[in-house]
Structure formats: C-alpha cells, structure tokens
Design an enzyme around this catalytic site. Structure first.
Site, PDB file in Angstrom:
ATOM      1  N   MET A  27      45.599  47.461  40.853  1.00 16.65           N
ATOM      2  CA  MET A  27      45.361  46.153  39.304  1.00 16.65           C
ATOM      3  C   MET A  27      46.265  45.251  39.448  1.00 16.65           C
ATOM      4  O   MET A  27      46.361  44.444  39.164  1.00 16.65           O
ATOM      5  CB  MET A  27      45.538  47.983  38.544  1.00 16.65           C
ATOM      6  CG  MET A  27      45.187  46.852  37.344  1.00 16.65           C
ATOM      7  SD  MET A  27      44.930  48.263  36.130  1.00 16.65           S
ATOM      8  CE  MET A  27      43.446  49.555  36.197  1.00 16.65           C
TER       9      MET A  27
ATOM     10  N   TYR B 118      44.596  52.463  48.508  1.00 16.98           N
ATOM     11  CA  TYR B 118      43.322  53.200  47.818  1.00 16.98           C
ATOM     12  C   TYR B 118      42.506  53.424  49.399  1.00 16.98           C
ATOM     13  O   TYR B 118      42.349  52.191  49.930  1.00 16.98           O
ATOM     14  CB  TYR B 118      42.908  52.865  46.853  1.00 16.98           C
ATOM     15  CG  TYR B 118      43.640  52.955  45.720  1.00 16.98           C
ATOM     16  CD1 TYR B 118      44.550  54.321  44.981  1.00 16.98           C
ATOM     17  CD2 TYR B 118      44.343  51.979  44.867  1.00 16.98           C
ATOM     18  CE1 TYR B 118      45.557  54.398  44.152  1.00 16.98           C
ATOM     19  CE2 TYR B 118      44.781  51.744  43.819  1.00 16.98           C
ATOM     20  CZ  TYR B 118      45.620  53.298  43.694  1.00 16.98           C
ATOM     21  OH  TYR B 118      46.237  53.377  42.369  1.00 16.98           O
TER      22      TYR B 118
ATOM     23  N   ARG C 147      18.424  25.710  28.415  1.00 20.11           N
ATOM     24  CA  ARG C 147      19.763  27.235  27.441  1.00 20.11           C
ATOM     25  C   ARG C 147      19.903  26.481  26.143  1.00 20.11           C
ATOM     26  O   ARG C 147      19.197  26.293  25.542  1.00 20.11           O
ATOM     27  CB  ARG C 147      20.480  26.759  28.300  1.00 20.11           C
ATOM     28  CG  ARG C 147      21.360  28.031  28.103  1.00 20.11           C
ATOM     29  CD  ARG C 147      23.090  27.901  29.066  1.00 20.11           C
ATOM     30  NE  ARG C 147      23.800  26.178  28.500  1.00 20.11           N
ATOM     31  CZ  ARG C 147      25.087  26.481  29.128  1.00 20.11           C
ATOM     32  NH1 ARG C 147      25.454  26.580  30.044  1.00 20.11           N
ATOM     33  NH2 ARG C 147      25.209  25.210  29.101  1.00 20.11           N
TER      34      ARG C 147
ATOM     35  N   LYS D  25      37.379  24.255  27.495  1.00 20.30           N
ATOM     36  CA  LYS D  25      36.853  25.882  26.639  1.00 20.30           C
ATOM     37  C   LYS D  25      36.955  26.187  27.545  1.00 20.30           C
ATOM     38  O   LYS D  25      37.705  25.645  28.673  1.00 20.30           O
ATOM     39  CB  LYS D  25      35.333  25.249  27.440  1.00 20.30           C
ATOM     40  CG  LYS D  25      34.637  24.907  27.988  1.00 20.30           C
ATOM     41  CD  LYS D  25      33.576  24.945  28.980  1.00 20.30           C
ATOM     42  CE  LYS D  25      32.465  24.889  30.236  1.00 20.30           C
ATOM     43  NZ  LYS D  25      31.220  24.074  30.013  1.00 20.30           N
TER      44      LYS D  25
END
Ligand SMILES: *Cc1c(COP(=O)(O)O)cnc(C)c1O
Length: 382
Positions: free
Chosen positions: A319, A271, A142, A46
């Site tokens: 980023m 930054y 769950r 998965k």
C-alpha cells in the site's frame, strides 16, 4: 534536466509528482502552432488536468492565450473559478439536477446539452441568459443527441428562454486507431448534420469535433475549436502521431529511499514471498505504494531509476512501500530520490511503459496518482 525546487521544499516529502510547467507551456505552443489559423484551443483539464493539477495548468494556459477550458464535472469548474480562472469553462459531463444547474449559473460555467428534456430543465431553472453547448452523437454512442435529428434539436433549444447556443459539438470514438475510416465516417455525419441544419435556416454556431488524436490527424478535423487533453501533458495518443509534433512529457513521479538492507540468497520479499532472492543482494525500500497510485499489477514487472540507472522492483507492491534492487548501485543511499516515471539523467521511464505492461492507456496511468502525492511545479531548462 529538471531543476528541483529548493531541497527544503521536498525534504519532508516521502514521494511526490513533479509537474514540469515548461513542458506544458511548450506543448501548448506546439499545439497552437499546428492549428489551422482561426481554430481555438480548448484545453481539457478534467480529472485535475489528468493528474497534473488543473489550477496550475489552467493558469499557465490562460497566460498563453488559451480562451476556453473543458472539465467533466461542476465541482471541477468551480475549482477553476475559485482559483481566479476567467476564461470560458465547458462542463462536458451530463448535468441535470436543479442544484447543479444553479451552480453552473452562479459560477458562470457552460453546460453540455444532450437532449431537449435536459434543455428544458435548464430553461425552467434559469433566470438569466446562459451559453450552452449542444452535443450530438455521431458514433461514440455515449453522450449526445442522434446526429440525424440535429436540426430539430437545435430548433427546440433555440426556442427556449435563456439558452444561448454557443457551440455544436461531437466526440470521436476511434481517432487514436491507425485505421481512420470510422473517424472519417463520424466527420461525414457531423458535416451532414451541419449541412441539414443550415439548410433549415438555423444559424450555425462554433463547431468542434477533435480530441488530441483528431487534432494531430488532420487540419480537416480542426473546425473552430479543438478539445485537447492528453497531448497538452506531453503524451501521444498513439505512436503514429509522433511525427506530427514534438511533445514533452510533463509528469515525473519520484519517491525517496527510506531504508537499505543486505539480504542473503533464498529470502522471500514482501507479501506472499512472490520474489525470492537468488543471490545475496542489496535492496532499498521506497516510500510509495498502490495507495499513491502505483498499480499493484506492476509487481515484479516494473523498473525504477536510481542515480540515473534502471533497476528492477522486487516482490509485491504494497500500500505504501515498494522494494527495489540496488545491488548494482553501490552508492545508493537513504534519502536518495528514485524515479518511477520520467527522466533521471539520460534514462527515462515514459508512462507508455506502464500502460503497455498493464494493457491500458497512458490516460489511466496519469489520472491514477492520488492526492496523497503532493504536486510540485518544476521548470526544465529548454
Ligand atoms: C476528455 C475529452 C477530450 C480530450 O481528449 P484527449 O484525447 O485527452 O485529447 C475531448 N473531448 C471530450 C468530450 C472529452 O471527454
């Protein structure tokens, strides 16, 4: 040492994830060798095989006699079928809508059923037999039908048209906890559910309970099948399992040096100027950032490997770019590949290093790398 694919293949890449297929093959064989004879390995692929590339991993596993795969969603299963995977594919997530049921039937996927209402939806939508897997809840709270009502659930599903009960399973909540008591309690509930169903005359299908941690904890957890994810990729579910098996991490994350400059003392970097140089230094900018999956919370805390040596990262992770300190590596050059996770020479940064710094689990680190980073297959020499 990983053998890089031809430099041409990566020359255009600013950053990438290397997947060591030899390591994955090693891990599959190592896991198969600790299984109780007769127990099957279901490879959990998965979330794009925890970031390792589901098609790549499944194709390799099929060659190594793995006969079933686990995915979370219908599209994940379809991706494997479209790539030519023929083994059985268990969809472990909850599926209920008509469109999803039709896709399951069309692509020969096998759903998890967690209650009789959902089973009825399948029976109503299907026109041909379908293998289904019943899930009971033994303490994860769950997905799953209450274990105390397992026999009733099985009987209701077996009475419906088209549904062929291929397995009965449950999922462990605390298998990676050093204290095994609750895991054993879950197993006792699983056993009790099976015992009561058998006593009611219900045929018992294939049984499975263990994830990686349960599998490595004890052969008593193996039953007919184990559903193994994390350890396929060479990551231990906890340090207590390191003695049980020798796994090889399969993922390495690298980025290229794009720019190098000398800075004087007293200069703020990135930054917010959250790092200020104390001394004159040489910094390099590497072309990877939080949009690629490097968690911004590692800012000013992580290290990377340059020419086999550990160096600190400086300032806020942005980023698309990260600044590192290469003052100690005078021959560092633009174009060098820098290792964020994995090995370079004799140095290594394991994903557990990041998960410890971030107070999370290595699962989240591996799954966090974005599609923007190409996955490149490599083969380490064994
Ligand atoms: C993800 C998952 C697994 C695999 O767990 P690992 O700890 O990665 O081995 C097994 N079973 C189910 C139901 C899962 O969702």
């Amino acid at each position: 040492m990983p053998i890089l694919p031809s430099s041409d293949a990566l020359a255009a890449e600013r950053a990438w994830v290397e997947i060591d297929t030899e390591a994955i093959a090693h891990n599959i064989c190592a896991l198969q060798s600790v299984l109780t004879p007769g127990t099957d390995l279901l490879a959990v692929v998965k979330a794009d095989a925890y970031g390792h590339g589901a098609v790549r991993v499944a194709a390799l596993a099929e060659q190594l006699e793995v006969k079933s795969f686990g995915v979370a969603t219908v599209p994940e299963g379809i991706e494997l079928r479209q790539a030519g995977i023929r083994a059985s594919i268990l969809v472990m997530g909850a599926v209920q809508s008509r469109a999803q049921i039709e896709a399951i039937a069309q692509w020969r996927l096998e759903p998890t059923l967690c209650d009789p209402v959902q089973a009825q939806c399948f029976a109503d939508a299907l026109s041909a037999p379908l293998p289904v897997h019943l899930k009971i809840d033994t303490g994860m709270s769950r997905l799953g039908y209450p274990w105390e009502q397992c026999a009733d659930f099985m009987q209701q599903v077996m009475a419906l048209p088209h549904l062929h009960v291929a397995s009965l399973y449950s999922h462990l909540a605390t298998a990676d906890d050093p204290d095994p008591r609750f895991m054993k309690e879950q197993q006792a509930r699983f056993e009790e559910a099976i015992g009561r169903s058998r006593a009611a005359g219900i045929p018992i299908p294939t049984l499975h309970l263990a994830n990686s941690a349960g599998t490595l904890f004890s052969p008593a957890m193996h039953y007919d099948r184990v559903r193994v994810g994390l350890s396929l990729y060479g990551i231990y579910p906890g340090p207590q399992f390191e003695a049980a098996i020798a796994l090889k991490p399969a993922m390495q994350v690298r980025a290229r040096i794009a720019h190098i400059r000398d800075l004087p003392a007293g200069v703020g970097i990135s930054y917010g100027h959250r790092f200020v140089t104390a001394n004159p230094c040489r910094v390099a900018v590497i072309s990877i950032g939080y949009a690629d999956g490097v968690p911004r919370n590692l800012s000013n805390r992580m290290q990377v490997l340059v020419r086999g040596q550990r160096v600190p990262q400086l300032g806020i992770i942005t980023m698309d770019q990260i600044v590192i300190d290469v003052t100690a590596i005078p021959d560092a050059a633009v174009g060098d590949s820098v290792t964020l996770l994995g090995k370079d020479g004799s140095s290594n940064i394991p994903s557990e290093e990041w998960s410890r710094l971030l107070d999370t689990i290595p699962y989240e680190i591996a799954c966090g790398f974005q599609q923007r980073l190409p996955r490149v297959g490599v083969r380490s020499s064994m």
